[in-house]
Design a protein around this motif. Structure first.
Motif, PDB file in Angstrom:
ATOM      1  N   ILE A  62       0.835  -1.203   0.000  1.00 41.57           N
ATOM      2  CA  ILE A  62       0.000   0.000   0.000  1.00 41.57           C
ATOM      3  C   ILE A  62       0.870   1.253   0.000  1.00 41.57           C
ATOM      4  N   HIS A  63       1.942   1.229   0.783  1.00 42.63           N
ATOM      5  CA  HIS A  63       2.851   2.371   0.822  1.00 42.63           C
ATOM      6  C   HIS A  63       3.517   2.583  -0.538  1.00 42.63           C
ATOM      7  N   ILE A  64       3.883   1.486  -1.198  1.00 43.88           N
ATOM      8  CA  ILE A  64       4.492   1.608  -2.530  1.00 43.88           C
ATOM      9  C   ILE A  64       3.517   2.259  -3.498  1.00 43.88           C
ATOM     10  N   ALA A  65       2.249   1.804  -3.477  1.00 40.69           N
ATOM     11  CA  ALA A  65       1.250   2.374  -4.387  1.00 40.69           C
ATOM     12  C   ALA A  65       1.034   3.855  -4.113  1.00 40.69           C
ATOM     13  N   ASP A  66       0.948   4.233  -2.837  1.00 35.98           N
ATOM     14  CA  ASP A  66       0.736   5.645  -2.505  1.00 35.98           C
ATOM     15  C   ASP A  66       1.888   6.508  -2.999  1.00 35.98           C
ATOM     16  N   ARG A  67       3.101   6.044  -2.806  1.00 41.21           N
ATOM     17  CA  ARG A  67       4.265   6.842  -3.182  1.00 41.21           C
ATOM     18  C   ARG A  67       4.452   6.875  -4.700  1.00 41.21           C
ATOM     19  N   LEU A  68       4.025   5.798  -5.388  1.00 40.28           N
ATOM     20  CA  LEU A  68       4.094   5.837  -6.847  1.00 40.28           C
ATOM     21  C   LEU A  68       3.144   6.885  -7.418  1.00 40.28           C
ATOM     22  N   ARG A  69       1.983   7.017  -6.809  1.00 38.87           N
ATOM     23  CA  ARG A  69       1.061   8.062  -7.259  1.00 38.87           C
ATOM     24  C   ARG A  69       1.631   9.460  -7.030  1.00 38.87           C
ATOM     25  N   GLU A  70       2.517   9.574  -6.033  1.00 40.79           N
ATOM     26  CA  GLU A  70       3.156  10.859  -5.757  1.00 40.79           C
ATOM     27  C   GLU A  70       4.434  11.051  -6.565  1.00 40.79           C
ATOM     28  N   LYS A  71       4.690  10.124  -7.510  1.00 44.06           N
ATOM     29  CA  LYS A  71       5.849  10.204  -8.404  1.00 44.06           C
ATOM     30  C   LYS A  71       7.174  10.075  -7.651  1.00 44.06           C
ATOM     31  N   ALA A  72       7.181   9.342  -6.562  1.00 46.92           N
ATOM     32  CA  ALA A  72       8.425   9.112  -5.828  1.00 46.92           C
ATOM     33  C   ALA A  72       9.284   8.104  -6.580  1.00 46.92           C
ATOM     34  N   THR A  73      10.571   8.204  -6.417  1.00 48.41           N
ATOM     35  CA  THR A  73      11.483   7.278  -7.085  1.00 48.41           C
ATOM     36  C   THR A  73      11.524   5.948  -6.337  1.00 48.41           C
ATOM     37  N   VAL A  74      11.990   4.925  -7.038  1.00 49.67           N
ATOM     38  CA  VAL A  74      12.091   3.599  -6.429  1.00 49.67           C
ATOM     39  C   VAL A  74      13.072   3.617  -5.258  1.00 49.67           C
TER      40      VAL A  74
END
Length: 380
Positions: A62-74
């Motif tokens: 869930i944290h990965i999905a949230d941060r991907l929506r915020e355009k965070a890097t891997v």
């Protein structure tokens, strides 16, 4: 610590500590506990307990999905989760939607759970054409590596017909699954129907009947070569391993003594030669002996009882721990070349070779000879 002990130290009730640790489910009168926030007011990344699973949890997805929506890097996401960037990258690649490419955490969790059960059906057993091809070449006594190469050359455009070498070996060693006939194991070079397990270092059997004392426990005075009487020993081996000569080197003076082994290099012969040679030394030159873990020292306890000289064993594959002896063995090869029969040398000849080596000036001794340095110790 236990929950009760942790709560006592923190100063809260035991039930409160359980709620803090486990959270609480929503009921008719209570709502779920709010998610913790970081300093920026955003949901904090989930933190697992020490020794957490190597598998990602649903909260982490869930944290990965949230941060991907915020355009965070891997790499940023991995740092927040305390995971490797490659772990997060593989998770996104494997469990993203196959069509849209969107990463949906609950669907990703379901895909991961579906892949996890073991055992999995094996590729060779599921593909009759592949199984028959491998079966045919095994009957021709091809090795698994040769078979895998032939698969790639015969079916270059069909990846479903390509397997790794380990896949073939695992299929062979699981005959009970019925994927290949048990008789196929006879086609392997070893002829074994089972894989031999490799013992871990912690489960190795003792090298000798009497426990070894490792060189790390040798007195410190032996390391700085300040006190004479600490020796290093080894064997130089003759043609076809049928003959040998024992070598002893004193660490402080580099004085050399050679052991005559006319009856072979077994444990009893080496023990008797060592006892006879060491007993000719004065008591102050009999402090310790360092040797490798060769089978010829299986009777080291008997040698110690007869001479009162403790034996310290070097670590495996560590010849530098007997550096003086290794250097001396190289010098002795001038007199006893490799590939020659060493049993032809008499005790008198060995004594003459040792005397010649002990009469050579050595740079490490300020150009004294080992014999001169040993004489100074006797007269000091």
């Amino acid at each position: 610590m236990s929950n009760t002990e942790a709560c006592r130290i923190v100063g809260v009730d035991r039930r409160t500590g359980q709620k803090w640790r486990n959270g609480r489910k929503p009921t008719g009168t209570q709502r779920t506990a709010p998610a913790p926030l970081d300093l920026d007011g955003k949901p904090a990344p989930p933190t697992g307990p020490a020794g957490r699973s190597r598998f990602l949890t649903e909260a982490e997805r869930i944290h990965i999905a949230d941060r991907l929506r915020e355009k965070a890097t891997v790499r940023a996401i991995a740092a927040e989760l305390g995971r490797s960037p490659s772990t997060v990258s593989r998770e996104i690649t494997r469990n993203a939607h196959p069509v849209s490419g969107a990463y949906r955490p609950h669907a990703a969790q379901a895909r991961a759970n579906a892949r996890r059960p073991r055992p999995k059906p094996r590729k060779i057993g599921q593909t009759p054409e592949l199984r028959d091809f491998i079966q045919h070449l095994l009957d021709l006594r091809w090795s698994p590596e040769q078979i895998c190469q032939a698969l790639r050359e015969t079916f270059p455009d069909r990846p479903e017909m390509h397997v790794a070498v380990e896949t073939v070996y695992q299929t062979l060693y699981l005959q009970g699954r019925g994927e290949l006939r048990r008789e196929v194991a006879a086609a392997l070079r070893t002829g074994r129907a089972r894989r031999i397990p490799h013992r871990q270092a912690a489960t190795r059997r003792p090298r000798f009947a009497h426990p070894m004392v490792m060189i790390s426990e040798r007195p410190a005075e032996a390391d700085d070569r300040a006190v004479p009487g600490h020796w290093e020993g080894d064997l130089i081996i003759g043609k076809d391993g049928a003959s040998a000569i024992g070598t002893l080197v004193e660490r402080a003076t580099r004085y050399v003594m050679l052991l005559h082994l006319p009856a072979g290099r077994g444990a009893e012969q080496v023990r008797d030669a060592l006892v006879a040679t060491v007993q000719t030394l004065p008591a102050h030159l009999r402090r310790s002996l360092a040797w490798d873990q060769g089978a010829e020292m299986a009777r080291h306890a008997d040698f110690t009882i007869a001479t009162d000289v403790p034996v310290y064993f070097c670590d495996p594959a560590s010849p530098w721990q007997r550096g003086s002896n290794e250097n001396t063995n190289g010098l002795l090869r001038q007199y006893f070349p490799k590939g020659t029969d060493l049993s032809v040398h008499s005790p008198e000849h060995l004594a003459a070779v040792a005397a010649q080596l002990n009469g050579r000036p050595r740079k490490t001794l300020d150009w004294d000879t080992p014999a001169e340095r040993l004489h100074k110790l006797h007269t000091a």
